[in-house]
Design a protein around this motif. Structure first.
Motif, PDB file in Angstrom:
ATOM      1  N   GLY A  65       0.815  -1.210   0.000  1.00 23.94           N
ATOM      2  CA  GLY A  65       0.000   0.000   0.000  1.00 23.94           C
ATOM      3  C   GLY A  65       0.847   1.259   0.000  1.00 23.94           C
ATOM      4  N   ALA A  66       1.916   1.244   0.783  1.00 23.64           N
ATOM      5  CA  ALA A  66       2.823   2.397   0.838  1.00 23.64           C
ATOM      6  C   ALA A  66       3.477   2.628  -0.518  1.00 23.64           C
ATOM      7  CB  ALA A  66       3.884   2.188   1.915  1.00 23.64           C
ATOM      8  N   ALA A  67       3.885   1.558  -1.165  1.00 22.55           N
ATOM      9  CA  ALA A  67       4.526   1.689  -2.480  1.00 22.55           C
ATOM     10  C   ALA A  67       3.561   2.276  -3.497  1.00 22.55           C
ATOM     11  CB  ALA A  67       5.045   0.334  -2.955  1.00 22.55           C
ATOM     12  N   ALA A 105       1.137  11.795   1.638  1.00 22.91           N
ATOM     13  CA  ALA A 105       0.811  11.761   3.068  1.00 22.91           C
ATOM     14  C   ALA A 105       0.370  10.353   3.482  1.00 22.91           C
ATOM     15  CB  ALA A 105      -0.273  12.783   3.392  1.00 22.91           C
ATOM     16  N   ALA A 106      -0.424   9.699   2.638  1.00 21.32           N
ATOM     17  CA  ALA A 106      -0.852   8.324   2.923  1.00 21.32           C
ATOM     18  C   ALA A 106       0.348   7.383   2.978  1.00 21.32           C
ATOM     19  CB  ALA A 106      -1.853   7.853   1.867  1.00 21.32           C
ATOM     20  N   PHE A 107       1.286   7.576   2.073  1.00 22.84           N
ATOM     21  CA  PHE A 107       2.514   6.768   2.075  1.00 22.84           C
ATOM     22  C   PHE A 107       3.236   6.899   3.419  1.00 22.84           C
ATOM     23  CE2 PHE A 107       7.056   7.961   1.569  1.00 22.84           C
ATOM     24  CZ  PHE A 107       7.592   6.691   1.610  1.00 22.84           C
ATOM     25  N   ALA A 108       3.444   8.128   3.872  1.00 24.86           N
ATOM     26  CA  ALA A 108       4.158   8.350   5.128  1.00 24.86           C
ATOM     27  C   ALA A 108       3.403   7.722   6.302  1.00 24.86           C
ATOM     28  CB  ALA A 108       4.369   9.845   5.349  1.00 24.86           C
ATOM     29  N   TRP A 109       2.092   7.879   6.319  1.00 23.49           N
ATOM     30  CA  TRP A 109       1.284   7.308   7.392  1.00 23.49           C
ATOM     31  C   TRP A 109       1.374   5.780   7.387  1.00 23.49           C
ATOM     32  CZ3 TRP A 109      -3.313   4.392   6.767  1.00 23.49           C
ATOM     33  CH2 TRP A 109      -3.937   4.047   7.971  1.00 23.49           C
ATOM     34  N   LEU A 110       1.272   5.175   6.203  1.00 19.88           N
ATOM     35  CA  LEU A 110       1.328   3.712   6.117  1.00 19.88           C
ATOM     36  C   LEU A 110       2.637   3.166   6.669  1.00 19.88           C
ATOM     37  CD1 LEU A 110      -0.390   3.186   2.671  1.00 19.88           C
ATOM     38  CD2 LEU A 110      -1.138   2.200   4.851  1.00 19.88           C
ATOM     39  N   LEU A 111       3.745   3.825   6.382  1.00 23.48           N
ATOM     40  CA  LEU A 111       5.025   3.320   6.903  1.00 23.48           C
ATOM     41  C   LEU A 111       5.083   3.347   8.424  1.00 23.48           C
ATOM     42  CD1 LEU A 111       7.868   4.452   4.475  1.00 23.48           C
ATOM     43  CD2 LEU A 111       6.819   2.208   4.727  1.00 23.48           C
TER      44      LEU A 111
END
Length: 106
Positions: free
Chosen positions: A9-11, A42-48
């Protein structure tokens, strides 16, 4: 298994966000493309942050292999440019490295 789903999901979020900026700057897309780009990044950063790891650097390092493979999939599926054998070999090597980081006994 949850970590793999989070990394996938992050990728997707990171690549979509970065591509939005790329499209605006390089493909002459309208400036509003930046808005979904910012949301995806922002979603990427949150997912990590959801990865179960005591060290952010280790979570980010392991994610790198997944990101490389996802980037090549994006290139093939969205940009219609096929990865060559060197792209695939490099990605496989990176995934092995990511697996070592994630699965190492600590």
């Amino acid at each position: 298994m949850a970590t793999i789903a989070i990394y996938a999901g992050a990728a997707l979020a990171e690549i979509a966000g970065c591509f939005a900026f790329w499209a605006w700057l390089k493909l002459d897309k309208p400036v509003w493309w930046l808005l979904p780009g910012l949301v995806f990044l922002a979603a990427f950063a949150w997912l990590l942050t959801l990865v179960d790891s005591p060290a952010a650097g280790r979570a980010f390092a392991a994610y790198g292999g997944v990101y490389i493979m996802a980037s090549l999939a994006w290139m093939a599926l969205v940009e219609k440019a096929q990865p060559d054998r060197y792209d695939l070999a490099g990605a496989a090597l990176c995934l092995v490295g990511a697996a070592v980081i994630v699965a190492a006994p600590r």
